[in-house]
Design a protein around this motif. Sequence first.
Motif, mmCIF file in Angstrom:
data_model
loop_
_atom_site.group_PDB
_atom_site.id
_atom_site.type_symbol
_atom_site.label_atom_id
_atom_site.label_comp_id
_atom_site.label_asym_id
_atom_site.label_seq_id
_atom_site.Cartn_x
_atom_site.Cartn_y
_atom_site.Cartn_z
ATOM 1 N N ARG A 52 0.580 -1.562 0.122
ATOM 2 C CA ARG A 52 -0.439 -0.153 -0.236
ATOM 3 C C ARG A 52 0.963 1.238 -0.392
ATOM 4 N N GLU A 53 2.083 1.366 0.094
ATOM 5 C CA GLU A 53 3.128 2.181 0.882
ATOM 6 C C GLU A 53 3.502 2.469 -1.069
ATOM 7 N N PRO A 54 3.453 3.861 -0.985
ATOM 8 C CA PRO A 54 3.522 4.248 -2.718
ATOM 9 C C PRO A 54 4.838 3.463 -3.529
ATOM 10 N N LEU A 109 5.320 -0.047 -3.465
ATOM 11 C CA LEU A 109 3.605 -0.276 -5.005
ATOM 12 C C LEU A 109 4.264 -0.376 -6.161
ATOM 13 N N ALA A 146 -3.732 3.888 -3.193
ATOM 14 C CA ALA A 146 -2.588 3.111 -3.420
ATOM 15 C C ALA A 146 -1.904 3.530 -4.577
ATOM 16 N N LYS A 182 -1.830 7.358 -5.207
ATOM 17 C CA LYS A 182 0.313 7.622 -4.929
ATOM 18 C C LYS A 182 0.867 6.806 -5.409
#
Length: 382
Positions: free
Chosen positions: A246-248, A251, A290, A293
């Motif tokens: 989920r972190e940019p 991902l 997500a 981002k």
Amino acid sequence: MDELTLLRSTRDLTREPSREALMRGRAALISQIDGELPVALFAEVGEQTAFTPLKTRRRRRTVAWAGFSVLGAASVVVALVATNVLGVAGWNGGAEPAAASALRSAAAAAIQVSDPVVGPGQYLFVRTDGVYAGVGTLEEDADRIRAEGGDVQPSDEVAILASTRGELYVPADRSDAWVWITCTSQPSQTFGPRSERYAQEYADAMNAYDLDVIRRFPGGITPGGGSFGGYAEGTTTSIDYDALPREPRPLLDKIYELNGNSGQSRDGQALEWIISTLQWGIVPAEFRAALYKAAAEIPGVEITDDQATLDGSTGIAIGRLETASNTRQEFIIDPETGQYIGERRVTLDGYAGIPPGTVTGWTAVTTSVVASAPADAASCDG
């Protein structure tokens, strides 16, 4: 993608940093070593910009290094350049600031605005409307082309834009049958007399068959064993969104990994992957956020139109120029709700009679909740 692979990727000169990132790195470096060394460490020695339509060479910037013997200074060079220009896993800075800000705002809005609630027995209805470019040759040229060995020349090619429409019904209980309807394509735009003749031949071919089709996929699984819709995972597809970060940055790195060497460029293919995933209309809000981002981390992404209208809906168009084909790919979002509106492509060179600057394809996505799924493809007649 491991750290060693990421480090090696920084040596790929086909991925050029933005001028702003290069200048930040250069300024930080010079500030650090000013007065310590008798030579300039960076000297820009040229830039290749020549290209030909549709087979454009990617621009490469060559940087000359002046050698020196101070090991500590060399370490400073590596650290500053890696941090200020390259970043850890690609060019630093990502999208243009305005685009990055818009994407992050849309991500926040997407989480705040809940997804449609699909009750027992109901369906999430996703309708896609759009056009695509169809390119071929005229029947009147067929004999000549065969006599010339079957080689189709660029001057033989003719293009139209043709409509496309799909309807997806996703049951509340996703283990039940998903229903997918596709409707017969028809010409929607032509580009001169030859294009008009090709449009008629295209329509005749489409109307000769009943191409309004309804399909059912138990549990949303295709005959090949992949998920219907979702995201591309190698040669198949998946809707296991929980399996992705989920972190940019993680991902985006995962997207790069899933794409491998496909596409015209790593960054262009990453944006294409994000657009294709969003286009199904079934991405939950938190993962849609997500993806926005992650798109903000892609170099070259920018706002291309702050009032873009697609099939009656207006939002912000965010896209990127793919230099290999000189084509701009864009996706359009509602900045107030974070809703994905659709995507479009623009050719900057033109081809097969299509003028430069033409939107050669677009898809608009609308979602709602309905009480039932149809038993046939009769909705295509409406």
